[in-house]
Scaffold this active site. Sequence first.
Site, short mmCIF file in Angstrom:
data_model
loop_
_atom_site.label_atom_id
_atom_site.label_comp_id
_atom_site.label_asym_id
_atom_site.label_seq_id
_atom_site.Cartn_x
_atom_site.Cartn_y
_atom_site.Cartn_z
N CYS A 1 -0.37 0.08 7.64
CA CYS A 1 -0.41 0.43 6.51
C CYS A 1 -2.02 0.99 6.26
O CYS A 1 -2.73 2.25 5.59
CB CYS A 1 -1.04 -0.32 5.38
SG CYS A 1 0.27 -1.43 4.91
N GLU B 1 0.91 -1.66 -0.27
CA GLU B 1 0.03 -0.02 -0.20
C GLU B 1 0.84 1.25 0.26
O GLU B 1 0.70 2.34 -0.72
CB GLU B 1 -1.12 0.07 1.22
CG GLU B 1 -1.76 -0.86 1.51
CD GLU B 1 -1.43 -2.13 1.84
OE1 GLU B 1 -2.25 -3.13 2.64
OE2 GLU B 1 0.46 -2.86 2.12
#
Length: 352
Positions: free
Chosen positions: A90, A56
């Site tokens: 993330c 990500e």
Amino acid sequence: MLSHTQLSSAMQRAITLAQRGPSDDINPQVGCVIIDATGSIVSEGYHAGVGSVHAEVAALRNLDPQLNPVSLTAVITLEPCNHTGTTPPCVEALHTAGIGTIVYGQPDIGKRSSGGASELFARGHRIIGGVESEATAHLMRDWHQRTEQSRGRVIAKWAQSLDGRLAATDGSSQWITGARARRHVHLQRALADIVVTTTATVSADDPALTARDEHQNLLVAAQDQPLPVIFGTNAVADDAAIHQHPALALHGLDRAPQFSGEDLASQLAALSELAGESPRVLLEAGPRFTTAVLSQHLADELLIYTAPLLLGGPHLAVGELGIETLTEAHKLTFSSIHQLEADTVSTLRKDH
């Protein structure tokens, strides 16, 4: 809104990216693509191995800062992590970036890292899980085996008042929890391989048991919908909504499979014959069935939605478990707790 085909295509690209990462790393192979409102890829990334940024973050670093993040969708093979390891979570990266929608294939089952999707959902992001569920499960299989983890589990779910009631004294129960909590339930259905109910629940509520969005459209494509299964000995009408479930035809079935429920342990184990090895099974049934499952220690995880209500009365969420003294109590560990508007959702795991 992006179509199921567009999301599946983006997930297939994310899987391809994930496979660029090392196949024997301590961390799983993960890929991420970011797409715009037309379904076009505007950025992508993958996890290159322990110590490197997660997929990500890699995709976010490649993103054009001139784009409006609210209109973008991050498509990730694995649920965003929710803890600080060798890299920051993330969840925080996606939230800080302002990405509007998060789509992922497999839930994170780690004891410390799981719960990222619920955290993002609670913070107002649109979440869709379970896209390309078979392909992403295959991607994760070797890593799960190497780390001795199993995605398969039985999850008992219910909604209750603060004092543990499923309904008021007169039996009214719609709705104990609010709309946001109910939308979260549909996310959990999308992540399941099988959703189990009972003949009593079908008779009383005639549930469809599909994973749907706020507009009552399918949240994920038919191939990613959970297979519905019924437990109980009573007959189920041919015109019951459950027999119209879109997953049935994909499994070569014309009605929902039914088990007697007379041997819960073996029949729950037999569900792997319907949906493959180590299925993720979500139980959506009444208190009698839930209590039977709990009393036999057959649930690996509890998913409890609690509304700030006091109801009293006889309709307890969990009945008699055969526990006579405190030392015999079933011991569980909180995995996560999130507030969904007025309600809370708690995930608890069996304390081994």
